[in-house]
Design a protein around this motif. Structure first.
Motif, PDB file in Angstrom:
ATOM      1  N   ASN A  75      13.107  33.824  65.778  1.00  0.00           N
ATOM      2  CA  ASN A  75      11.745  34.347  65.888  1.00  0.00           C
ATOM      3  C   ASN A  75      11.123  34.436  64.493  1.00  0.00           C
ATOM      4  O   ASN A  75      11.535  35.250  63.672  1.00  0.00           O
ATOM      5  N   ALA A  77       7.965  34.924  61.790  1.00  0.00           N
ATOM      6  CA  ALA A  77       6.681  35.570  61.535  1.00  0.00           C
ATOM      7  C   ALA A  77       6.139  35.074  60.205  1.00  0.00           C
ATOM      8  O   ALA A  77       6.895  34.871  59.258  1.00  0.00           O
ATOM      9  N   LEU A  92      -2.690  41.809  63.441  1.00  0.00           N
ATOM     10  CA  LEU A  92      -1.739  40.941  64.143  1.00  0.00           C
ATOM     11  C   LEU A  92      -2.546  40.012  65.035  1.00  0.00           C
ATOM     12  O   LEU A  92      -3.280  40.458  65.914  1.00  0.00           O
ATOM     13  N   ASP A  94      -3.563  36.958  67.754  1.00  0.00           N
ATOM     14  CA  ASP A  94      -3.154  36.317  68.993  1.00  0.00           C
ATOM     15  C   ASP A  94      -4.009  35.066  69.167  1.00  0.00           C
ATOM     16  O   ASP A  94      -4.789  34.710  68.289  1.00  0.00           O
ATOM     17  N   LYS A 110      -1.563  29.754  63.310  1.00  0.00           N
ATOM     18  CA  LYS A 110      -1.419  30.343  64.646  1.00  0.00           C
ATOM     19  C   LYS A 110      -1.757  29.337  65.731  1.00  0.00           C
ATOM     20  O   LYS A 110      -1.096  29.298  66.783  1.00  0.00           O
ATOM     21  N   THR A 117       4.758  34.519  65.373  1.00  0.00           N
ATOM     22  CA  THR A 117       3.964  35.693  65.027  1.00  0.00           C
ATOM     23  C   THR A 117       3.217  35.429  63.722  1.00  0.00           C
ATOM     24  O   THR A 117       3.816  34.998  62.741  1.00  0.00           O
ATOM     25  N   ALA A 119       0.442  37.370  61.091  1.00  0.00           N
ATOM     26  CA  ALA A 119      -0.267  38.600  60.747  1.00  0.00           C
ATOM     27  C   ALA A 119      -0.831  38.482  59.346  1.00  0.00           C
ATOM     28  O   ALA A 119      -0.380  37.650  58.545  1.00  0.00           O
ATOM     29  N   LEU A 131       5.532  44.582  60.965  1.00  0.00           N
ATOM     30  CA  LEU A 131       6.156  43.491  61.701  1.00  0.00           C
ATOM     31  C   LEU A 131       7.573  43.828  62.158  1.00  0.00           C
ATOM     32  O   LEU A 131       8.050  43.276  63.150  1.00  0.00           O
ATOM     33  N   LEU A 138       8.280  42.639  68.789  1.00  0.00           N
ATOM     34  CA  LEU A 138       8.208  41.347  68.123  1.00  0.00           C
ATOM     35  C   LEU A 138       9.581  40.716  67.876  1.00  0.00           C
ATOM     36  O   LEU A 138       9.729  39.507  67.894  1.00  0.00           O
ATOM     37  N   VAL A 140      11.371  40.196  65.176  1.00  0.00           N
ATOM     38  CA  VAL A 140      11.249  39.194  64.119  1.00  0.00           C
ATOM     39  C   VAL A 140      12.586  38.970  63.424  1.00  0.00           C
ATOM     40  O   VAL A 140      13.256  39.918  63.023  1.00  0.00           O
TER      41      VAL A 140
END
Length: 396
Positions: A75, A77, A92, A94, A110, A117, A119, A131, A138, A140
């Protein structure tokens, strides 16, 4: 073929101001070295990608390289400052977050990698804390810090310094006479140095000359990267003359308007000159917000060009152009983005990849990533979770 340092210009009249600027930067770095200003480590693996120069060294494409390397294994970020965004604090993103709230580069990342993720926060320590806090959902495994080499309040596990082949820091000077944001010795903080934007036909002797000139320490490793381009894609797909050109060579014979708002468009212009095409550059400043006057200039310039013609722009510029009002139908139907991919040179891609992945795996013992990995490994005394995950790369 270009040679290293060929884009550098030094304004000797400003060298005295550069000395004053360097004094201020030097005092700040001394305060960090003495511990007066604190650098904070985190349990979650953190990889910083940045530079010590003003202008583009290819940060975003290299961050995207790391995302592609890791996104199917863990994962990921990305935390950025969100330059020129119209928001403050921690955001954060989306899929519906507008570009103005996070900045063009985070927005680009993104939308290219919607499952990771992304941010933004000017205070990176706060951003990392948000995070990685318990219960945020999340999970992360690794954080990529975009453009954070000067942000010394965070101590990353791997500090990657990017150096433009055409603007080698060893030949440059501090602002404002040159383009260095820190003295050349700041490169000593890097664990990995990548010479970016290298010509693909760089000779073995040239690799050796640059390696010697960079004067890196034994704990540092030097890599070289170049880039390739994918097939151009329409920015406005609903009105495009053709949704995608099959390959870059399809541009041969076309009159190309190169529309850019990036720090260093020279390399892109140089690459396109290899095509049998007439290039009309229309350049703006980095992260440029297009005004009504700019839009009129774009429309008029393209209208004056003869067929067959096309507009090429960068992925970063495309994130801003899609929201611009007033572009003519002719411009919209002819506007294409040219995606870029990073290539690690000298057959060192596997070595580079293994160093990145090895660091993350080794320092993620308490994360979901490590639990997944350790489920398939037999227990032994060397794989316990008692060691800290904040080991720096150079100690690995």
């Amino acid at each position: 073929m270009r040679v290293e340092g060929d884009f550098i210009t030094i304004n000797k009249k400003l060298l005295a101001l550069s000395w004053l600027y360097g004094l201020g930067v030097g005092i700040r770095n001394i305060l960090f070295e003495m511990g007066v200003l604190k650098s904070r480590s985190f349990k979650t693996p953190v990889i910083s990608v940045g530079n010590i120069t003003v202008g583009g060294t290819g940060k975003t494409p290299h961050v995207e390289y790391l995302i592609r390397l890791m996104k199917d294994k863990m994962n990921v970020a990305v935390l950025s400052r969100g330059y020129k965004r119209k928001s403050s604090g921690y955001v954060l993103s989306d899929k519906d977050t507008p570009m103005r709230m996070i900045g063009d580069e985070p927005y680009q990342i993104k939308h290219k990698f919607p499952d990771i993720t992304v941010a933004v926060d000017k205070k990176r320590t706060r951003g990392i804390k948000n995070l990685t806090e318990e219960g945020n959902g999340l999970d992360v495994d690794v954080i990529l810090l975009d453009d954070a080499f000067q942000h010394r309040y965070v101590k990353p596990g791997i500090n990657i310094l990017l150096v433009d082949y055409h603007r080698l820091v060893i030949y440059d000077r501090l602002l404002p006479a040159g383009r260095l944001r820190e003295p050349v010795r700041a490169k000593d903080r890097a664990d990995i140095v990548i010479i970016t934007k290298c010509p693909k036909d760089l000779k073995p002797m040239e690799f050796r000359v640059i390696t010697k000139a960079m004067k890196l320490y034994p704990y540092q490793q030097l890599f070289f990267s170049s880039h390739d381009y994918d097939a151009p894609r329409a920015v406005f797909k609903d009105v495009a003359k053709q949704n995608e050109l099959e390959e870059l060579n399809a541009l041969d014979g076309k009159n190309i308007m190169l529309l850019t708002g990036i720090a260093s468009p020279e390399q892109l212009m140089h690459d396109l000159k290899e095509l049998k095409s007439q290039i009309t550059p229309l350049t703006f400043g980095d992260h440029h917000n297009f005004s009504k006057k700019d839009v009129a200039n774009i429309n008029n310039t393209f209208a004056s060009m003869v067929e067959p013609k096309i507009i090429l722009t960068t992925e970063k510029d495309a994130t801003r152009l899609v929201a611009v009002e007033g572009l003519s139908d002719e411009v919209k139907s002819s506007l294409f983005v040219l995606p870029m991919r990073i290539v690690i040179m000298q057959g060192q891609e596997e070595e580079f990849n293994n160093k990145i992945l090895g660091y993350v795996y080794k320092n993620s013992r308490n994360s979901i990533l490590a639990k997944r990995k350790n489920d398939h490994k037999s227990q032994n005394s060397d794989s316990t979770g008692n060691r800290s995950r904040t080991i720096s790369f150079r100690n690995n």
